[in-house]
Design a protein around this motif. Structure first.
Motif, PDB file in Angstrom:
ATOM      1  N   SER A  27       0.843  -1.204   0.000  1.00 50.35           N
ATOM      2  CA  SER A  27       0.000   0.000   0.000  1.00 50.35           C
ATOM      3  C   SER A  27       0.877   1.253   0.000  1.00 50.35           C
ATOM      4  CB  SER A  27      -1.005  -0.007   1.162  1.00 50.35           C
ATOM      5  OG  SER A  27      -0.355  -0.202   2.378  1.00 50.35           O
ATOM      6  N   ALA A  28       2.007   1.208   0.713  1.00 50.42           N
ATOM      7  CA  ALA A  28       2.901   2.385   0.731  1.00 50.42           C
ATOM      8  C   ALA A  28       3.358   2.719  -0.687  1.00 50.42           C
ATOM      9  CB  ALA A  28       4.113   2.111   1.620  1.00 50.42           C
ATOM     10  N   ARG A  29       3.799   1.709  -1.419  1.00 51.90           N
ATOM     11  CA  ARG A  29       4.311   1.971  -2.762  1.00 51.90           C
ATOM     12  C   ARG A  29       3.204   2.502  -3.682  1.00 51.90           C
ATOM     13  NH1 ARG A  29       9.389   1.891  -5.484  1.00 51.90           N
ATOM     14  NH2 ARG A  29       8.832   2.430  -7.604  1.00 51.90           N
ATOM     15  N   ALA A  30       2.038   1.844  -3.612  1.00 52.32           N
ATOM     16  CA  ALA A  30       0.948   2.259  -4.503  1.00 52.32           C
ATOM     17  C   ALA A  30       0.520   3.697  -4.191  1.00 52.32           C
ATOM     18  CB  ALA A  30      -0.227   1.290  -4.370  1.00 52.32           C
ATOM     19  N   LEU A  31       0.480   4.054  -2.902  1.00 51.39           N
ATOM     20  CA  LEU A  31       0.086   5.423  -2.530  1.00 51.39           C
ATOM     21  C   LEU A  31       1.173   6.427  -2.913  1.00 51.39           C
ATOM     22  CD1 LEU A  31      -1.479   4.466   0.881  1.00 51.39           C
ATOM     23  CD2 LEU A  31      -2.696   5.629  -0.975  1.00 51.39           C
ATOM     24  N   ARG A  76      -2.642  -8.940 -11.784  1.00 48.52           N
ATOM     25  CA  ARG A  76      -2.316  -7.579 -11.356  1.00 48.52           C
ATOM     26  C   ARG A  76      -1.264  -7.597 -10.238  1.00 48.52           C
ATOM     27  NH1 ARG A  76      -6.133  -3.500  -8.032  1.00 48.52           N
ATOM     28  NH2 ARG A  76      -4.994  -1.612  -8.493  1.00 48.52           N
ATOM     29  N   VAL A  77      -1.478  -8.488  -9.281  1.00 47.50           N
ATOM     30  CA  VAL A  77      -0.531  -8.609  -8.166  1.00 47.50           C
ATOM     31  C   VAL A  77       0.822  -9.075  -8.686  1.00 47.50           C
ATOM     32  CG1 VAL A  77       0.013 -10.037  -6.142  1.00 47.50           C
ATOM     33  CG2 VAL A  77      -2.233  -8.954  -6.349  1.00 47.50           C
ATOM     34  N   PHE A  78       0.789 -10.073  -9.553  1.00 46.06           N
ATOM     35  CA  PHE A  78       2.052 -10.607 -10.069  1.00 46.06           C
ATOM     36  C   PHE A  78       2.815  -9.525 -10.831  1.00 46.06           C
ATOM     37  CE2 PHE A  78       4.703 -13.233 -12.916  1.00 46.06           C
ATOM     38  CZ  PHE A  78       5.393 -13.928 -11.935  1.00 46.06           C
ATOM     39  N   ASP A  79       2.099  -8.778 -11.661  1.00 48.02           N
ATOM     40  CA  ASP A  79       2.765  -7.716 -12.431  1.00 48.02           C
ATOM     41  C   ASP A  79       3.317  -6.635 -11.501  1.00 48.02           C
ATOM     42  OD1 ASP A  79       2.181  -9.033 -14.718  1.00 48.02           O
ATOM     43  OD2 ASP A  79       0.488  -7.771 -15.311  1.00 48.02           O
ATOM     44  N   PHE A  80       2.551  -6.310 -10.479  1.00 47.27           N
ATOM     45  CA  PHE A  80       3.012  -5.280  -9.537  1.00 47.27           C
ATOM     46  C   PHE A  80       4.308  -5.732  -8.859  1.00 47.27           C
ATOM     47  CE2 PHE A  80       3.278  -3.433  -5.304  1.00 47.27           C
ATOM     48  CZ  PHE A  80       3.129  -2.081  -5.570  1.00 47.27           C
ATOM     49  N   LEU A  81       4.306  -6.946  -8.295  1.00 47.77           N
ATOM     50  CA  LEU A  81       5.493  -7.417  -7.570  1.00 47.77           C
ATOM     51  C   LEU A  81       6.676  -7.613  -8.523  1.00 47.77           C
ATOM     52  CD1 LEU A  81       3.875  -9.978  -5.105  1.00 47.77           C
ATOM     53  CD2 LEU A  81       4.564  -7.623  -4.634  1.00 47.77           C
ATOM     54  N   SER A  82       6.362  -7.978  -9.758  1.00 46.44           N
ATOM     55  CA  SER A  82       7.442  -8.243 -10.730  1.00 46.44           C
ATOM     56  C   SER A  82       8.217  -6.973 -11.090  1.00 46.44           C
ATOM     57  CB  SER A  82       6.872  -8.871 -12.005  1.00 46.44           C
ATOM     58  OG  SER A  82       6.241 -10.078 -11.682  1.00 46.44           O
ATOM     59  N   ARG A  83       7.699  -5.827 -10.717  1.00 47.60           N
ATOM     60  CA  ARG A  83       8.461  -4.588 -10.920  1.00 47.60           C
ATOM     61  C   ARG A  83       9.627  -4.510  -9.938  1.00 47.60           C
ATOM     62  NH1 ARG A  83       4.353  -0.212  -9.797  1.00 47.60           N
ATOM     63  NH2 ARG A  83       6.234   1.032  -9.933  1.00 47.60           N
ATOM     64  N   GLY A 218      15.431 -13.044  -3.209  1.00 46.39           N
ATOM     65  CA  GLY A 218      14.811 -13.136  -1.891  1.00 46.39           C
ATOM     66  C   GLY A 218      13.719 -12.090  -1.695  1.00 46.39           C
ATOM     67  N   TYR A 219      12.891 -12.328  -0.666  1.00 46.23           N
ATOM     68  CA  TYR A 219      11.762 -11.426  -0.382  1.00 46.23           C
ATOM     69  C   TYR A 219      12.249 -10.069   0.126  1.00 46.23           C
ATOM     70  CZ  TYR A 219       8.551 -15.363  -0.857  1.00 46.23           C
ATOM     71  OH  TYR A 219       7.825 -16.415  -1.355  1.00 46.23           O
ATOM     72  N   THR A 220      13.267 -10.086   0.992  1.00 52.59           N
ATOM     73  CA  THR A 220      13.680  -8.819   1.599  1.00 52.59           C
ATOM     74  C   THR A 220      14.162  -7.836   0.528  1.00 52.59           C
ATOM     75  OG1 THR A 220      14.253 -10.039   3.580  1.00 52.59           O
ATOM     76  CG2 THR A 220      15.127  -7.807   3.415  1.00 52.59           C
ATOM     77  N   LYS A 221      14.922  -8.351  -0.426  1.00 50.62           N
ATOM     78  CA  LYS A 221      15.405  -7.496  -1.523  1.00 50.62           C
ATOM     79  C   LYS A 221      14.217  -6.911  -2.296  1.00 50.62           C
ATOM     80  CE  LYS A 221      20.029  -7.508  -1.930  1.00 50.62           C
ATOM     81  NZ  LYS A 221      20.388  -8.142  -0.710  1.00 50.62           N
ATOM     82  N   MET A 222      13.190  -7.740  -2.505  1.00 46.10           N
ATOM     83  CA  MET A 222      12.001  -7.262  -3.217  1.00 46.10           C
ATOM     84  C   MET A 222      11.335  -6.118  -2.425  1.00 46.10           C
ATOM     85  SD  MET A 222       8.588  -9.419  -4.211  1.00 46.10           S
ATOM     86  CE  MET A 222       7.862  -9.454  -2.585  1.00 46.10           C
ATOM     87  N   PHE A 223      11.233  -6.304  -1.108  1.00 47.17           N
ATOM     88  CA  PHE A 223      10.634  -5.259  -0.268  1.00 47.17           C
ATOM     89  C   PHE A 223      11.489  -3.990  -0.262  1.00 47.17           C
ATOM     90  CE2 PHE A 223       8.057  -8.718   1.360  1.00 47.17           C
ATOM     91  CZ  PHE A 223       6.858  -8.100   1.651  1.00 47.17           C
ATOM     92  N   GLU A 224      12.807  -4.179  -0.249  1.00 47.66           N
ATOM     93  CA  GLU A 224      13.687  -2.991  -0.272  1.00 47.66           C
ATOM     94  C   GLU A 224      13.390  -2.144  -1.501  1.00 47.66           C
ATOM     95  OE1 GLU A 224      17.689  -4.503  -0.054  1.00 47.66           O
ATOM     96  OE2 GLU A 224      17.499  -4.915   2.098  1.00 47.66           O
ATOM     97  N   LYS A 225      13.268  -2.813  -2.648  1.00 46.28           N
ATOM     98  CA  LYS A 225      13.019  -2.060  -3.889  1.00 46.28           C
ATOM     99  C   LYS A 225      11.629  -1.419  -3.860  1.00 46.28           C
ATOM    100  CE  LYS A 225      16.273  -4.356  -6.914  1.00 46.28           C
ATOM    101  NZ  LYS A 225      16.467  -5.724  -7.298  1.00 46.28           N
TER     102      LYS A 225
END
Ligand code: FAD
Ligand code: UDP
Length: 410
Positions: A27-31, A76-83, A218-225
């Motif tokens: 939600s932070a990123r989308a906002l 939609r979720v997959f495309d969003f996270l794939s960024r 990894g997940y953490t790297k994805m969250f960092e981005k």
């Protein structure tokens, strides 16, 4: 500017978010991309919530809060996270590890078959001929490639199907569910066991979703981005609750709702987990405690691996529910060493350091949750989002979808 409990709450933020797991970070990123200035307060010393991963002291990439496999049908979720990440193509396969009185012909050997229980499992359990016959009967009753929940299967009046349902209940569901929930399958919310139905198929994957995989780094790297955006500020090690009272704009709260309101209606029940991480080296493979000391054991991993599958479910015995080997999930290449985790489930007591992993969905707990929800609804600026805040058994993709929807609504 106001100072509250060591946190400076500047008024230059449009939205305050409590928690930096999927709910908070998505939600932070989308906002932020809508131009909103977002402050994310996270109580832990890291982002990613329960999906957080990190290297252990042996250099193995582990999931600190239990094994997470990403799977979704939501493009939609997959495309969003794939960024924010590339993906390692990974299809999760699980086997049940079952004590076998016949010993597979050798002492200590056990029966193992795919979970969800499927047409292959039937043949492993009953032999090729009998298994095939039973499989044909099930297909005639329910249809090929159909998923049938264990509770539904147990309702079948046909004596042969009923006997089979009894077998699957006993060998796959009842002991595992007792370990996980402290209750029998028929006493927990039916949607829980429906997550792992009997599958009238040869497809031995745990999930059939169109998109499955592990974040490549990894997940953490994805969250960092995801959180790396000029409109987002993240502060770690901060309990958001005292600050929320002072916030003037919208607040997205992704923590426990009972805690948010100081447990005024009583605590909501949860299950927690104890994780036992073990690191094994090739030379340890005959050490005491190695469940597969025989090099020919069908579940023993070869070379640098502990077991043949990423996850082995202990559906009948042992105190833990499952063993997961991280290198099999992540594809990390690290010769000579591997880390596994055993999961032990128990009631959450609220003691210091315990984490409420699973909401216990039932009418009584839902009614208690509804009281907290009504309390939250009195504040039009407060939005409850996430597994804890909504008291639901959501997968990662479901939370990400809800976060995107909420960001759009706001
Ligand atoms: P969380 O990840 O719990 O994040 C909430 C965050 O809020 C936490 O970081 C917490 O510290 C923070 N917080 C709470 N209160 C406050 C406060 N007052 N102030 C500041 N911060 C606060 N899903 C899948 O799709 N696939 C899987 O394979 C899978 N495996 C799982 C295995 C296990 C053992 C568990 C427990 C869950 C699994 N899940 C899986 C579910 C997945 O973990 C959740 O869907 C996801 O983590 C939910 O994200 P969330 O943001 O709602 O909650
Ligand atoms: N389950 C079971 N035996 C298994 C796998 C699952 O009885 O081998 C039941 C159990 O009640 C479990 C539920 O199905 O809690 C959901 O399983 P899932 O693997 O989805 O649980 P999670 O990964 O969320 O812990």
């Amino acid at each position: 500017m106001q100072e509250r409990d060591g946190v400076i709450l500047e008024q230059q933020f449009d939205i305050l978010i409590a928690g930096a797991g999927y709910a908070g970070a998505v939600s932070a990123r989308a906002l932020a991309e809508q131009g909103k200035r977002v402050l994310v307060l996270e109580r832990r010393d890291h982002i990613g919530g329960n999906a957080y991963d990190c290297l252990d002291k042996h250099g193995v990439l582990i999931h600190k809060y239990g094994p997470h496999i990403f799977h979704t049908n939501d493009k939609r979720v997959f495309d969003f996270l794939s960024r924010f990440t590339q993906w390692r193509d990974y299809q999760h396969r699980v086997v049940a590890n079952i004590p076998d009185p016949a010993g597979g012909g050798k002492p200590g050997w056990r029966l193992q078959y795919p979970v969800p229980f499927n047409l292959t499992s039937l043949e492993e359990a009953f032999g090729k001929e009998e298994g095939k016959k039973l499989g044909d009967k099930l297909i005639a009753a329910y249809g090929a490639e159909k998923k049938v929940t264990i509770l539904e299967l147990r309702q079948n009046p046909d004596p042969e199907i009923a006997a089979l349902a009894g077998y699957v209940y006993e060998h796959v569901f009842v002991h595992y569910t007792m370990k996980q929930w402290g209750q029998k399958p028929e006493d927990i919310d039916p949607s829980t066991t429906a997550r792992v139905p009997v599958f009238l198929s040869r497809d031995d994957r745990y999930f059939q979703d169109a998109c499955q995989g592990m974040p490549l780094e990894g997940y953490t790297k994805m969250f960092e981005k995801m959180l790396d955006h000029p409109n987002i500020e993240v502060r770690l090690g901060v309990d958001a609750r005292p600050v929320l009272k002072e916030a003037e704009g919208p607040i997205i709260y992704t923590g426990q709702v009972d805690e948010l309101f100081d447990f005024k209606f009583g605590p909501l029940p949860y299950r927690t987990l104890d994780f036992a991480f073990e690191t094994w080296r090739e030379r340890d493979c005959s050490a005491p405690g190695m469940p597969y000391p025989d090099p020919d054991h069908p579940l023993r991993g070869d070379g640098d691996f502990f077991q043949t599958h990423a996850t082995v479910n202990y559906t009948m015995d042992e105190d833990y529910t499952r063993i997961t080997e991280f290198k099999r999930l992540t594809g990390q290449e690290l010769p000579g060493v591997t880390t596994i985790v055993k999961e032990y489930s128990r009631a959450y007591t609220g003691a210091e350091g315990e984490i409420p992993y699973y909401a216990i969905i039932n009418p009584e707990n839902n009614a208690l949750y509804a009281k907290y929800r009504a309390e939250a609804d009195r504040n039009p600026n407060l939005y409850l989002l996430g597994r804890l805040a909504e008291y639901k058994y959501y997968n990662m993709d479901a939370i990400a979808a809800r976060a995107l929807e909420l960001a759009e609504r706001l």
